[in-house]
Scaffold this motif. Structure first.
Motif, short mmCIF file in Angstrom:
data_model
loop_
_atom_site.label_atom_id
_atom_site.label_comp_id
_atom_site.label_asym_id
_atom_site.label_seq_id
_atom_site.Cartn_x
_atom_site.Cartn_y
_atom_site.Cartn_z
N GLY A 111 2.31 8.75 -8.64
CA GLY A 111 2.09 7.72 -7.73
C GLY A 111 2.54 7.69 -6.50
O GLY A 111 1.98 7.63 -5.55
N ALA A 112 3.82 8.28 -6.38
CA ALA A 112 4.44 8.51 -5.17
C ALA A 112 3.80 9.58 -4.32
O ALA A 112 3.72 9.76 -3.07
N GLY A 113 3.42 10.70 -5.09
CA GLY A 113 2.75 11.91 -4.62
C GLY A 113 1.52 11.37 -3.82
O GLY A 113 1.08 11.98 -2.90
N VAL A 114 0.66 10.80 -4.66
CA VAL A 114 -0.74 10.18 -4.02
C VAL A 114 -0.57 9.36 -2.83
O VAL A 114 -1.33 9.87 -1.83
N LEU A 115 0.42 8.44 -2.79
CA LEU A 115 0.64 7.61 -1.30
C LEU A 115 1.07 8.60 -0.28
O LEU A 115 0.69 8.56 0.79
N ALA A 116 1.95 9.65 -0.64
CA ALA A 116 2.60 10.38 0.34
C ALA A 116 1.38 11.26 1.03
O ALA A 116 1.24 11.54 2.28
N GLY B 105 -14.37 4.04 -6.16
CA GLY B 105 -15.61 4.16 -5.29
C GLY B 105 -15.72 2.70 -4.70
O GLY B 105 -16.25 2.73 -3.48
N LEU B 106 -15.38 1.83 -5.54
CA LEU B 106 -15.80 0.40 -5.02
C LEU B 106 -14.69 -0.04 -3.83
O LEU B 106 -15.09 -0.58 -2.90
N VAL B 107 -13.39 0.45 -4.11
CA VAL B 107 -12.33 0.05 -3.26
C VAL B 107 -12.85 0.76 -1.71
O VAL B 107 -12.72 0.32 -0.48
N ALA B 108 -13.07 2.20 -2.08
CA ALA B 108 -13.55 2.61 -0.75
C ALA B 108 -14.93 2.16 0.07
O ALA B 108 -14.87 2.13 1.16
N GLN B 109 -15.88 1.90 -0.79
CA GLN B 109 -16.86 1.38 -0.12
C GLN B 109 -16.77 0.19 0.63
O GLN B 109 -17.07 -0.16 1.69
N LEU B 110 -15.96 -0.81 -0.08
CA LEU B 110 -15.64 -1.85 0.46
C LEU B 110 -14.65 -1.82 1.62
O LEU B 110 -14.86 -2.74 2.73
N SER B 111 -14.00 -1.08 1.74
CA SER B 111 -12.81 -0.72 2.83
C SER B 111 -13.46 0.16 3.89
O SER B 111 -12.75 0.47 4.98
N GLU B 112 -14.50 1.00 3.51
CA GLU B 112 -15.20 1.94 4.43
C GLU B 112 -14.14 2.84 4.88
O GLU B 112 -14.25 3.30 6.11
N GLY B 113 -13.50 3.20 3.89
CA GLY B 113 -12.59 4.46 4.12
C GLY B 113 -11.94 4.74 2.99
O GLY B 113 -12.08 4.14 1.92
N ILE B 114 -11.25 5.96 2.94
CA ILE B 114 -10.43 6.34 1.85
C ILE B 114 -8.89 6.17 1.70
O ILE B 114 -7.95 6.70 0.69
N THR B 115 -8.37 5.42 2.66
CA THR B 115 -6.89 5.26 2.61
C THR B 115 -6.53 4.14 1.47
O THR B 115 -5.60 4.57 0.83
N LEU B 116 -7.43 3.19 1.37
CA LEU B 116 -7.01 2.11 0.37
C LEU B 116 -6.99 2.75 -1.13
O LEU B 116 -6.31 2.16 -1.93
N PRO B 117 -8.04 3.52 -1.48
CA PRO B 117 -8.03 4.05 -2.65
C PRO B 117 -6.67 4.81 -3.23
O PRO B 117 -6.12 4.57 -4.26
N PHE B 118 -5.95 5.50 -2.03
CA PHE B 118 -4.72 6.12 -2.46
C PHE B 118 -3.54 5.07 -2.70
O PHE B 118 -3.07 5.27 -3.52
N TRP B 119 -3.65 3.77 -2.32
CA TRP B 119 -2.96 2.54 -2.70
C TRP B 119 -3.11 2.29 -3.92
O TRP B 119 -2.45 1.80 -4.83
#
Length: 413
Positions: free
Chosen positions: A305-310, A374-388
């Motif tokens: 989890g820490a590595g993905v966030l980093a 995919g749903l989180v990325a689509q709704l947030s229109e980016g890939i930052t939130l999926p990392f979180w």
């Protein structure tokens, strides 16, 4: 010439090595999609880099098919034999190269994923089961370590080599050539050189002739899924840890390409994760026999989890290498240890069935994680939130396991 079955790696070195090669090739077939998938979607099917749900569907379908076949592969091999199911798994992969080369829409690539999942569910399972058949019970930790090292080594190296081939020949033709070479090689080896290992498995059963009657599958599924709190804790951790692998598969290549990396360089970065994960299990598998399995799982979940966030907050290749090393180390700590802990909490008479149920929930994590990402990325229109999403999920899952997992009733055997 027929040989009397004898357990152990040394007396069965040839067949053991051939089965390691088989799982390496299974890993290679799915590994070819780890880096090239976003490029294929964009260059040949016109999918924008922000078509997150289309990419996620690929991983979700793979997870559903593989999870279902994890439940079926064991009983099929008991009726038909390990070698036949292994070959069936490779025959099921034959449409994959042609669907990639000639598919007129992204839906045909999803169909290729179905056959890819069948291959994974049957051939990977049989390669592992055959090695377990051939060896002593006391060598199971070592066997699992070798198996995962070979399989995820194949995943990692295929990510690099397929990217090189795709750069030279284009996405469709490159994947066609790479996948055809893998499938044909595996089929030839399985048909000509691999032996049936059921006689070795029956010899194991002969040592346990007083075992109780196995529990009915429906009852066992309920017990292992939610009836036993420790098994539930392990199943949820197995499911959630696939969120990490799903984001590495889906969004890490997109993130690296968006930050100026080439396709081959992106493949090299993703390979760091796979190589550390695969090679690390040669150490962490035996280590978990000596120290707390719970500790290794929880620390592994939190490292991932820490590595993905980093990764999501850095833009330097050398930092990505370090972060992917951390993620790979976390996976090496948790992955074989989860399976070993499930075995610890299972009665020997039900162990194979309970492990199959665990693998079902574990690989269903590809589907749930892929769709969630995919749903989180689509709704947030980016890939930052999926990392979180992944980082927080890994932390909470590890915390739940730390609280709910009890010590096994019986000693490790």
């Amino acid at each position: 010439m027929r040989m009397t079955p004898t357990h152990g790696i040394r007396p069965n070195m040839l067949q053991f090595s051939l089965q390691l090669l088989q799982v390496f090739l299974v890993g290679s077939l799915v590994g070819m999609t780890r880096t090239v998938l976003p490029k294929l979607a964009e260059s040949d099917f016109g999918l924008a880099a922000t078509s997150f749900m289309a990419l996620a569907t690929f991983v979700a379908v793979f997870g559903v098919v593989k999870a279902g076949l994890n439940l079926a592969a064991g009983s099929l091999s008991d009726r038909w034999g390990r070698r036949r199911v292994l070959i069936l798994g490779w025959l099921s992969a034959l449409p994959v190269p042609f669907l990639i080369l000639y598919g007129p829409s992204w839906g045909w690539i999803i169909l290729a994923t179905v056959f890819l999942g069948i291959n994974q569910g049957l051939s990977w399972s049989m390669a592992l089961n055959s090695k377990l058949d051939l060896t002593h019970a006391r060598q199971r930790g070592l066997v699992n370590g070798f198996n995962e090292f070979a399989g995820y080594g194949g995943v990692a190296l295929a990510g690099i080599f397929s990217a090189v081939v795709v750069e030279a020949y284009g996405a469709r033709l490159g994947l066609f050539l790479f996948s055809t070479a893998v499938i044909v090689s595996a089929l030839v080896i399985a048909q000509i050189l691999v032996r049936e290992t059921r006689p070795w498995a029956l010899l194991h059963l002969g040592d346990a002739s007083t075992a109780p009657e196995p529990m009915a599958m429906r009852r066992l599924f309920g017990y292992a899924s939610w009836g036993n709190r420790s098994l539930f804790a392990l199943n949820q951790a197995g499911l959630v840890e696939k969120f990490t692998d799903a984001i590495v598969w889906l969004f890490f290549p997109v993130y690296f390409l968006a930050n100026g990396m080439s396709l081959v360089a992106s493949g090299g970065l993703v390979a760091v994760y796979g190589l550390v994960w695969g090679g690390g299990q040669l150490v962490t598998g035996p280590l978990s026999d000596r120290i707390s399995r719970k500790l290794m799982i929880v620390v592994g979940m939190w490292l991932c989890g820490a590595g993905v966030l980093a990764v999501s907050v850095t833009t330097t290749p050398w930092l990505w290498v370090a972060e992917l090393t951390v993620i790979g180390a976390g996976m090496a700590m948790l992955y074989p240890t989860l399976g070993a802990s499930v075995a610890d909490h299972a009665d020997p008479a039900q162990r194979a069935g309970i492990l199959g149920i665990y693998r079902f929930w574990r690989d269903l994590g590809y589907a749930l994680g892929g769709l969630g990402l995919g749903l989180v990325a689509q709704l947030s229109e980016g890939i930052t939130l999926p990392f979180w999403f992944v980082g927080v999920s890994m932390f909470l899952s590890g915390l739940y396991l730390m609280v709910r997992l009890s010590s096994p009733v019986t000693a490790r055997t």
